[in-house]
Structures are given as structure tokens and as C-alpha cells.
Design an enzyme around this catalytic site. Sequence first.
Site, PDB file in Angstrom:
ATOM      1  CE1 TYR A 158       0.585  -7.882   3.315  1.00 47.92           C
ATOM      2  CE2 TYR A 158      -1.797  -8.099   3.184  1.00 47.92           C
ATOM      3  CZ  TYR A 158      -0.678  -7.307   3.223  1.00 47.92           C
ATOM      4  OH  TYR A 158      -0.798  -5.940   3.168  1.00 47.92           O
ATOM      5  CB  SER A 217      -3.073  -4.835   5.879  1.00 47.78           C
ATOM      6  OG  SER A 217      -4.052  -5.434   5.039  1.00 47.78           O
TER       7      SER A 217
HETATM    8  C1  8X3 Z   1      -3.800  -5.077   1.486  1.00 48.28           C
HETATM    9  C2  8X3 Z   1      -5.263  -5.230   1.682  1.00 48.28           C
HETATM   10  O1  8X3 Z   1      -7.310  -6.667   1.274  1.00 48.28           O
HETATM   11  O2  8X3 Z   1      -5.296  -7.255   0.022  1.00 48.28           O
HETATM   12  O3  8X3 Z   1      -3.115  -4.913   2.658  1.00 48.28           O
HETATM   13  O4  8X3 Z   1      -5.406  -7.696   2.371  1.00 48.28           O
HETATM   14  S1  8X3 Z   1      -5.812  -6.778   1.322  1.00 48.28           S
END
Ligand code: 8X3
Length: 251
Positions: free
Chosen positions: A146, A133
Site C-alpha cells: 500500500y 494517504s
Molecule cells: C490510510 C492511512 O495510516 O493506514 O491511507 O496508511 S494509513
Amino acid sequence: MEQLHAVVTGASSGIGYETVRSLTRDHGMRVTAVARRRDRLDELAAQTGCAVVQADITSQEDVDRLARELDEPVHVLVNNAGGAIGWDTVAESSLQAWSDQYELNVVGTVRVTQALLPALTASGRGDVVVVTSTAGHEPYENGAGYVAAKHAAVAMTRTLRLELTGTGVRVIEIAPGMVRTEEFSLNRFGGDDRAADAVYEGIEPLTAHDIAEAITWAVTRPHHVNIDQLVIRPREQAGAAKTVRRPSNTP
Ligand code: 8X3
């Protein structure tokens, strides 16, 4: 020419689902789709003729069974399963969410890669794709669990490439920015569909199909070509904290 065999994790929806469709339909690959949800896998099998294995990549038992059940050789592994949980500052975020995101996005990816590497190496032309990502390249507020997990996934991918160079296995990182899928933001916001929809307001986000096409392109280059890293964002997203939103951009 030998028919290539690809294994795609997180295949029950979004990028994984579209990748199975693209590899089977457009490139005639034999694909094994891996996911937790049996009904979705069965639907995908009916559409594409792919084989399916129901497995949770956070379970060692499931992944060991996946490795045993797979038809060899395996030429392509697409590590796509992953996801975000929660939208909080570091100060207020849930420690359980940190662990779960690390387990899913990092340890799960390593688990599947370890289990399938012998089959990938034996094929003589293996590809390990990791769908990371842009969150793995650049932090943003409220997403640290995340962001940190995806930074770790990027670091793991780069390390793996160093370790596998010379074995004939390519290691390819695909780093998407904002992709609208039916589940990513909904999962992040705990099922709050208003919050999930607001993420994409005023921009035309990427689609799962856009990313599936990029994955397919990368793995169908001549095998002496290694696409190390592809960063793909919507036109209006120049960075994690730089998105230009206009009503006219909403499709
Ligand atoms: C997803 C993209 O911009 O939400 O992996 O991090 S973001």
C-alpha cells in the site's frame, strides 16, 4: 453563476460518500457519483440527488463508458477510489496483493484522469483531486504494498501538476492519515473486524466527514489558488510510527 459539476469515484462509502454529500448539500454542486455497488449508489442518489454511474475504475471498458455517459462539462474530479489489501512484511506479502493495490490506487486513478481530462480542460476551470494517504509520504512496517502504491500516486499527482500548469486545471493532493471508515481497515485485514478495530484503539481517528470537508474547502478556493497538498492526521498521530494511544482518547 454556472453550476459546477463534480465527479467522485469510490462514492459508495467512506470519504467518497461524504464528499458527494458535502459537495451537493453544502455547495450546490451537481455531482456524478461513481462506484461499483449499485445499491449504495442508489441510496446516495436518493439522499443527495446526485447522478450515478456504476463503474469499476480497474476496468478500461467501464471507464470509457463513464466518459461517454457523463454530462459535460466536468469541473471537478475527485479521485478517491483506492484501498489497502493485506498486512504483511515485504518478505511474506502476496505478489497478487502488490499488483492489485497498484492497479487500484495508481493505474485506476490514471485511467479515470486520462478519460476525464478532455472534459475538465474544456470546462475552462477543472480540478483534479487525488486522495492519496500519509502512506504515500512515509513508510511503515507490514504495509509496503500500500505504501509503495500511494508513493506512486503522490509521484503521479506531482508530475501531473507540472504537466498541466498553464492549462487552467488545478491538481490537488489530499493526504489523510488515520481515518476510521466502515471499510478501509476491514478490507486491509480481510474482514477481520477485531484487527480492524484495534487500529483505532486509544486514539480519536479522523472521520470521512473531516476529509470530505478538506476536499470541499480545497476545490472551493478562488480558482487562481492551487492547494498543492494537504496532510491531515488525527491529533494523536504525529507520524506513521508515532501514535499516542490512551483509553480516554477513544470516543
Ligand atoms: C490510510 C492511512 O495510516 O493506514 O491511507 O496508511 S494509513
